[in-house]
Design a protein around this motif. Structure first.
Motif, short mmCIF file in Angstrom:
data_model
loop_
_atom_site.label_atom_id
_atom_site.label_comp_id
_atom_site.label_asym_id
_atom_site.label_seq_id
_atom_site.Cartn_x
_atom_site.Cartn_y
_atom_site.Cartn_z
N THR A 180 -17.11 2.01 -9.14
CA THR A 180 -16.85 1.20 -10.57
C THR A 180 -18.00 0.05 -10.78
N THR A 181 -18.55 -0.32 -11.35
CA THR A 181 -19.55 -1.11 -11.83
C THR A 181 -18.76 -2.62 -12.27
N GLY A 182 -17.60 -2.63 -12.72
CA GLY A 182 -17.20 -3.63 -12.64
C GLY A 182 -17.19 -4.24 -14.25
N ASP A 183 -17.19 -2.90 -14.98
CA ASP A 183 -17.02 -3.46 -16.81
C ASP A 183 -16.22 -2.83 -16.63
N PRO A 184 -14.80 -2.94 -17.56
CA PRO A 184 -14.27 -2.29 -17.66
C PRO A 184 -14.43 -1.20 -18.50
N GLY A 185 -15.49 -1.77 -19.49
CA GLY A 185 -15.49 -0.65 -20.72
C GLY A 185 -16.17 0.67 -20.21
N LYS A 186 -17.58 0.57 -19.27
CA LYS A 186 -18.61 1.42 -18.37
C LYS A 186 -17.44 2.22 -17.81
N ASP A 187 -16.92 1.53 -16.84
CA ASP A 187 -15.90 2.54 -16.18
C ASP A 187 -14.85 3.05 -16.42
N LEU A 188 -14.76 3.34 -17.59
CA LEU A 188 -13.43 4.17 -19.05
C LEU A 188 -14.25 5.66 -18.40
N ALA A 189 -15.24 5.32 -18.35
CA ALA A 189 -15.91 6.96 -17.87
C ALA A 189 -16.09 7.61 -16.23
N LEU A 190 -14.94 6.64 -16.12
CA LEU A 190 -14.96 7.33 -14.17
C LEU A 190 -13.64 7.54 -14.22
N ILE A 191 -12.83 7.35 -15.35
CA ILE A 191 -11.22 7.98 -14.77
C ILE A 191 -11.34 9.58 -15.09
N CYS A 192 -10.95 10.33 -13.92
CA CYS A 192 -10.65 11.52 -13.43
C CYS A 192 -9.85 12.25 -14.57
N PRO A 193 -9.94 13.17 -15.16
CA PRO A 193 -11.08 14.03 -15.15
C PRO A 193 -12.28 13.00 -16.31
N CYS A 194 -13.70 12.54 -15.43
CA CYS A 194 -14.24 12.54 -16.05
C CYS A 194 -14.74 13.64 -17.52
N ASN A 195 -16.16 12.76 -18.05
CA ASN A 195 -16.61 14.39 -18.62
C ASN A 195 -18.10 14.85 -17.76
N PHE A 196 -17.48 15.50 -17.66
CA PHE A 196 -18.43 15.74 -15.68
C PHE A 196 -19.29 17.25 -16.66
N LEU A 197 -18.71 17.37 -17.46
CA LEU A 197 -19.61 18.70 -18.22
C LEU A 197 -20.85 18.13 -18.89
N LYS A 198 -21.12 17.01 -18.82
CA LYS A 198 -22.60 16.33 -19.73
C LYS A 198 -24.15 15.84 -18.10
N GLN A 199 -22.60 16.29 -16.78
CA GLN A 199 -23.51 15.72 -15.75
C GLN A 199 -24.44 16.72 -15.01
N PRO A 200 -25.38 15.92 -14.54
CA PRO A 200 -26.44 16.99 -14.11
C PRO A 200 -26.13 17.65 -12.80
N ALA A 201 -24.83 16.72 -12.23
CA ALA A 201 -24.65 17.74 -10.97
C ALA A 201 -23.56 19.35 -11.36
N TYR A 202 -23.12 19.01 -12.19
CA TYR A 202 -22.45 20.18 -13.40
C TYR A 202 -22.78 20.45 -13.34
N LYS A 203 -24.72 21.00 -14.05
CA LYS A 203 -25.44 21.95 -14.96
C LYS A 203 -25.80 22.20 -13.63
N GLU A 204 -26.01 21.62 -12.56
CA GLU A 204 -26.77 22.64 -10.84
C GLU A 204 -25.64 23.08 -10.38
N THR A 205 -24.91 22.30 -10.48
CA THR A 205 -24.15 23.39 -8.89
C THR A 205 -22.81 23.99 -9.83
N GLY A 206 -22.28 23.81 -10.76
CA GLY A 206 -21.34 24.31 -11.65
C GLY A 206 -20.27 23.72 -10.83
N GLU A 207 -20.03 22.06 -10.85
CA GLU A 207 -19.16 22.21 -10.53
C GLU A 207 -18.92 20.09 -10.52
N CYS A 208 -18.05 19.69 -10.57
CA CYS A 208 -18.00 18.03 -11.32
C CYS A 208 -18.69 16.76 -9.86
#
Lengths: 95, 142
Positions: free
Chosen positions: B103-131
């Motif tokens: 968590t960043t400590g900013d509740p607004g920003k941390d909404l992006a960390l709730i599972c499942p997150c929007n992993f489709l846009k993340q580099p890790a998913y694009k590179e490995t096919g996994e969240c």
């Protein structure tokens, strides 16, 4: 002045961190160097340390902070993610 | 800015920047009217909390079953461990945050960390096919 550390940020319920544990053990055994293991989900002080290093660590994690992440206080270099292996750890530690 | 909308036919509630053209519940067209939090809460009522591992894993399975692109990993021990972490984060940090992020400590920003997150846009998913944590994988991945 305190000694520079090699830090491993990890999470207790992170599967990648769990899988990396024997690799870290092997690294320590082969190099004789102990990593500072900081768990970040159940220890807020450790999380604060990680946040304070976000400029170095987040880019290595793809833009956001994540675990497992390793930070070298000597070089400022960070590596991050579930695909880290022993060779990467050795290279990161050397700088 | 996202607002609350209510289907005037079946009282479906939607949060979004615009009203759905078709109600996903009853199929009515152009049926949504602007609502507010009090009205929405009255309609929604008390929903069962996703506050234990079994419920969290069931929610992940439903998400996986409905997706044509991603599915839950077949590594049951990792699903179990991650659900434990998510539930602990709910109890300790207030939301079902990913146990492999921080968590960043900013509740607004941390909404992006709730599972499942929007992993489709993340580099890790694009590179490995996994969240990031390996919980969700592309359907053609092992």
């Amino acid at each position: 002045m305190s000694e520079k550390r090699l830090i491993w940020f990890h999470g207790r319920e992170c599967p990648h961190c769990r899988k990396l544990e024997p690799v870290v053990d092997q690294f320590e055994s082969e190099t004789g160097t102990k990593l500072e293991r900081l768990e970040v989900w159940h220890n807020e002080a450790n999380a604060q340390v990680m946040r304070s290093l976000a400029d170095a660590i987040a880019p290595a994690c793809g833009g956001d902070l994540g675990v497992p992440a390793f930070y070298n206080e000597n070089t400022g270099k960070a590596i991050c993610g579930g695909r880290i292996d022993l060779a990467m750890l050795l290279s990161w530690a050397k700088g | 800015m996202k607002e609350l909308w209510r289907c005037h036919v079946c009282n479906d509630v939607h949060l979004g920047s615009k009203a759905p053209g078709v109600c996903p519940t009853c199929g009515a067209r152009n049926a949504f009217v602007l609502s507010d939090l009090d009205e929405a809460l009255e309609i929604i009522g008390k929903q069962p909390a996703l506050d234990d591992q079994a419920k969290v894993m069931a929610a992940w399975k439903r998400f996986s079953d409905q997706s044509a692109t991603v599915r839950l990993t077949s590594k049951a021990d990792e699903v179990e461990l991650l659900s434990k972490g998510v539930v602990e984060n709910l109890k300790g940090k207030g939301q079902r945050y990913c146990p492999c992020r921080i968590t960043t400590g900013d509740p607004g920003k941390d909404l992006a960390l709730i599972c499942p997150c929007n992993f489709l846009k993340q580099p890790a998913y694009k590179e490995t096919g996994e969240c990031w944590c390996g919980l969700f994988v592309k359907r053609d991945e092992k």
